[in-house]
Scaffold this active site. Structure first.
Site, PDB file in Angstrom:
ATOM      1  N   ASP A  16     -16.577   8.142   2.206  1.00 25.47           N
ATOM      2  CA  ASP A  16     -15.522   7.125   2.293  1.00 25.47           C
ATOM      3  C   ASP A  16     -15.934   5.939   1.438  1.00 25.47           C
ATOM      4  O   ASP A  16     -17.104   5.812   1.048  1.00 25.47           O
ATOM      5  CB  ASP A  16     -15.315   6.692   3.753  1.00 25.47           C
ATOM      6  CG  ASP A  16     -14.209   5.648   3.913  1.00 25.47           C
ATOM      7  OD1 ASP A  16     -13.230   5.688   3.131  1.00 25.47           O
ATOM      8  OD2 ASP A  16     -14.307   4.785   4.798  1.00 25.47           O
ATOM      9  N   SER A  17     -14.979   5.050   1.203  1.00 30.69           N
ATOM     10  CA  SER A  17     -15.271   3.825   0.470  1.00 30.69           C
ATOM     11  C   SER A  17     -16.152   2.886   1.293  1.00 30.69           C
ATOM     12  O   SER A  17     -16.517   1.812   0.803  1.00 30.69           O
ATOM     13  CB  SER A  17     -13.967   3.109   0.118  1.00 30.69           C
ATOM     14  OG  SER A  17     -13.279   2.747   1.307  1.00 30.69           O
ATOM     15  N   CYS A  72      -5.252   4.251   6.626  1.00 26.43           N
ATOM     16  CA  CYS A  72      -6.594   3.995   6.098  1.00 26.43           C
ATOM     17  C   CYS A  72      -7.577   4.313   7.207  1.00 26.43           C
ATOM     18  O   CYS A  72      -7.349   3.927   8.361  1.00 26.43           O
ATOM     19  CB  CYS A  72      -6.722   2.525   5.664  1.00 26.43           C
ATOM     20  SG  CYS A  72      -8.407   2.016   5.226  1.00 26.43           S
ATOM     21  N   THR A  73      -8.661   5.012   6.877  1.00 27.10           N
ATOM     22  CA  THR A  73      -9.582   5.446   7.938  1.00 27.10           C
ATOM     23  C   THR A  73     -10.371   4.286   8.539  1.00 27.10           C
ATOM     24  O   THR A  73     -11.013   4.454   9.576  1.00 27.10           O
ATOM     25  CB  THR A  73     -10.562   6.530   7.426  1.00 27.10           C
ATOM     26  OG1 THR A  73     -11.248   6.053   6.251  1.00 27.10           O
ATOM     27  CG2 THR A  73      -9.813   7.807   7.083  1.00 27.10           C
ATOM     28  N   HIS A  74     -10.343   3.118   7.908  1.00 27.37           N
ATOM     29  CA  HIS A  74     -10.946   1.936   8.535  1.00 27.37           C
ATOM     30  C   HIS A  74     -10.105   1.446   9.727  1.00 27.37           C
ATOM     31  O   HIS A  74     -10.643   0.877  10.677  1.00 27.37           O
ATOM     32  CB  HIS A  74     -11.051   0.776   7.529  1.00 27.37           C
ATOM     33  CG  HIS A  74     -12.178   0.896   6.550  1.00 27.37           C
ATOM     34  ND1 HIS A  74     -12.163   1.790   5.503  1.00 27.37           N
ATOM     35  CD2 HIS A  74     -13.349   0.201   6.441  1.00 27.37           C
ATOM     36  CE1 HIS A  74     -13.279   1.649   4.791  1.00 27.37           C
ATOM     37  NE2 HIS A  74     -14.013   0.698   5.340  1.00 27.37           N
ATOM     38  N   GLU A  99     -15.632  -4.004   7.081  1.00 27.06           N
ATOM     39  CA  GLU A  99     -16.922  -3.735   6.437  1.00 27.06           C
ATOM     40  C   GLU A  99     -17.977  -4.775   6.811  1.00 27.06           C
ATOM     41  O   GLU A  99     -19.177  -4.488   6.803  1.00 27.06           O
ATOM     42  CB  GLU A  99     -16.759  -3.692   4.916  1.00 27.06           C
ATOM     43  CG  GLU A  99     -16.111  -2.432   4.383  1.00 27.06           C
ATOM     44  CD  GLU A  99     -17.003  -1.199   4.472  1.00 27.06           C
ATOM     45  OE1 GLU A  99     -18.228  -1.330   4.267  1.00 27.06           O
ATOM     46  OE2 GLU A  99     -16.475  -0.111   4.776  1.00 27.06           O
ATOM     47  N   CYS A 145     -11.153   9.213   3.222  1.00 27.14           N
ATOM     48  CA  CYS A 145     -10.607   7.992   2.635  1.00 27.14           C
ATOM     49  C   CYS A 145      -9.211   8.326   2.133  1.00 27.14           C
ATOM     50  O   CYS A 145      -9.060   9.223   1.289  1.00 27.14           O
ATOM     51  CB  CYS A 145     -11.503   7.538   1.490  1.00 27.14           C
ATOM     52  SG  CYS A 145     -10.864   6.164   0.513  1.00 27.14           S
ATOM     53  N   ASN A 146      -8.206   7.645   2.647  1.00 27.51           N
ATOM     54  CA  ASN A 146      -6.836   7.924   2.228  1.00 27.51           C
ATOM     55  C   ASN A 146      -6.654   7.689   0.730  1.00 27.51           C
ATOM     56  O   ASN A 146      -6.005   8.478   0.033  1.00 27.51           O
ATOM     57  CB  ASN A 146      -5.855   7.027   2.998  1.00 27.51           C
ATOM     58  CG  ASN A 146      -5.818   7.343   4.471  1.00 27.51           C
ATOM     59  OD1 ASN A 146      -6.728   6.982   5.213  1.00 27.51           O
ATOM     60  ND2 ASN A 146      -4.779   8.026   4.924  1.00 27.51           N
ATOM     61  N   THR A 147      -7.223   6.600   0.230  1.00 31.46           N
ATOM     62  CA  THR A 147      -7.036   6.254  -1.187  1.00 31.46           C
ATOM     63  C   THR A 147      -7.701   7.281  -2.097  1.00 31.46           C
ATOM     64  O   THR A 147      -7.111   7.691  -3.111  1.00 31.46           O
ATOM     65  CB  THR A 147      -7.604   4.847  -1.471  1.00 31.46           C
ATOM     66  OG1 THR A 147      -6.958   3.903  -0.623  1.00 31.46           O
ATOM     67  CG2 THR A 147      -7.393   4.454  -2.911  1.00 31.46           C
ATOM     68  N   TYR A 153     -11.584   0.768  -2.056  1.00 30.61           N
ATOM     69  CA  TYR A 153     -11.060   1.574  -3.157  1.00 30.61           C
ATOM     70  C   TYR A 153      -9.599   1.231  -3.451  1.00 30.61           C
ATOM     71  O   TYR A 153      -9.120   1.422  -4.557  1.00 30.61           O
ATOM     72  CB  TYR A 153     -11.155   3.066  -2.815  1.00 30.61           C
ATOM     73  CG  TYR A 153     -12.521   3.688  -2.967  1.00 30.61           C
ATOM     74  CD1 TYR A 153     -13.667   2.929  -3.193  1.00 30.61           C
ATOM     75  CD2 TYR A 153     -12.667   5.067  -2.882  1.00 30.61           C
ATOM     76  CE1 TYR A 153     -14.910   3.518  -3.319  1.00 30.61           C
ATOM     77  CE2 TYR A 153     -13.911   5.681  -3.021  1.00 30.61           C
ATOM     78  CZ  TYR A 153     -15.031   4.904  -3.237  1.00 30.61           C
ATOM     79  OH  TYR A 153     -16.267   5.503  -3.358  1.00 30.61           O
ATOM     80  N   GLY A 154      -8.888   0.759  -2.430  1.00 31.97           N
ATOM     81  CA  GLY A 154      -7.450   0.521  -2.563  1.00 31.97           C
ATOM     82  C   GLY A 154      -7.066  -0.493  -3.618  1.00 31.97           C
ATOM     83  O   GLY A 154      -5.922  -0.536  -4.065  1.00 31.97           O
TER      84      GLY A 154
END
Length: 259
Positions: free
Chosen positions: A9-10, A182-184, A150, A72-74, A41-42
């Site tokens: 993931d980012s 978004c996985t966050h 983050e 990561c969706n992006t 990343y977005g």
């Protein structure tokens, strides 16, 4: 088959996916790569996202991963077609859960909170077109949320204020489902439940991704035959304290890696 499941993931957000995979596949080993130094990343170009996804993939393949989950969706929406075409192992991607939201909604109005990179991707638009016919999809870029998560500011006043500003237009348009793209963002669910009216359903992709991971392992004969508890290794190229707090597993090996 021996060999870990690779997950990247980012940043730390994909640990929400890792938790679902661990729950569904307790005997599988995993290696998680958090590219937090390059989050989010977005905000990056498609070319940058692809280059980072290739770098992450090649690192995990060097660790003998038998499958890679792009948590990561992006990265999924911008890079997974290339990864599947160029590497000889299975890849699982993450897409916003538009389909279950479209099936669930009664008001025919669905909100989606996602990054710019996901919302602007052709895969997202194709998915929306395919599953959301007759549904109004209210898109909202969650600008700034990844950075707050983050840095461990999940329950901060700033995070709450941002969420309120993002959700208000959706509530005014009478959504009854909110898709977390978004996985966050699953880490914000307690805060979202505090803010949103009770009738609004929050939908994320974690459990569905874990089910798909298991199905692809079974289909390809890749399940680990061991009955031992899986071993879990985490790498981050940023300070690892937030990652440690989110993983919350005393048996996990969590290390800084300069990559």
């Amino acid at each position: 088959m021996q060999g870990p499941i690779g997950i990247f993931d980012s940043g730390v957000g994909g640990t929400s996916i890792w938790k679902e995979i661990k729950k569904m596949l307790p005997h599988e080993d995993t290696i998680y790569l958090a590219d937090s130094a390059n989050a989010p990343y977005g905000e990056k170009s498609k070319e940058e996202i692809l280059a980072l996804s290739i770098k992450n993939t090649e690192f995990l393949i060097q660790q003998n991963c038998k499958m890679i989950v792009v948590a990561c969706n992006t990265a999924t929406t911008n890079a997974i077609d290339y990864l599947r075409a160029n590497y000889g192992i299975p890849f699982i991607g993450i897409e916003p859960a538009i389909k279950p939201a479209a099936l669930h909604t009664k008001t025919k109005k669905v909100g989606i909170l996602a990054t710019k990179g996901t919302l602007s991707s052709s895969l997202f638009h194709n998915t929306s077109k395919l599953f959301a016919e007759g549904i109004t999809v209210i898109e909202q870029e969650g600008k700034g949320l990844v950075e707050l998560i983050e840095t461990g500011q999940i329950n901060s006043v700033v995070t709450r204020g941002l969420l309120l500003s993002f959700l208000r237009p959706m509530l005014e348009q009478d959504i009854d489902c909110l898709v977390l793209g978004c996985t966050h963002y699953p880490y914000l669910i307690p805060l979202l439940k505090d803010i949103l009216p009770e009738h609004i359903t929050i939908i994320d992709s974690g459990e569905a991704v874990a089910r798909q991971t298991k199905a692809i392992l079974e289909k390809n004969g890749l399940l680990n035959p061991s009955d031992h508890e899986g071993q879990h290794v985490f790498y981050s190229n940023q300070e690892i304290e937030v990652l440690k707090n989110l993983v919350d597993d005393s048996n996990a090996q969590i290390s800084y890696l300069d990559f």
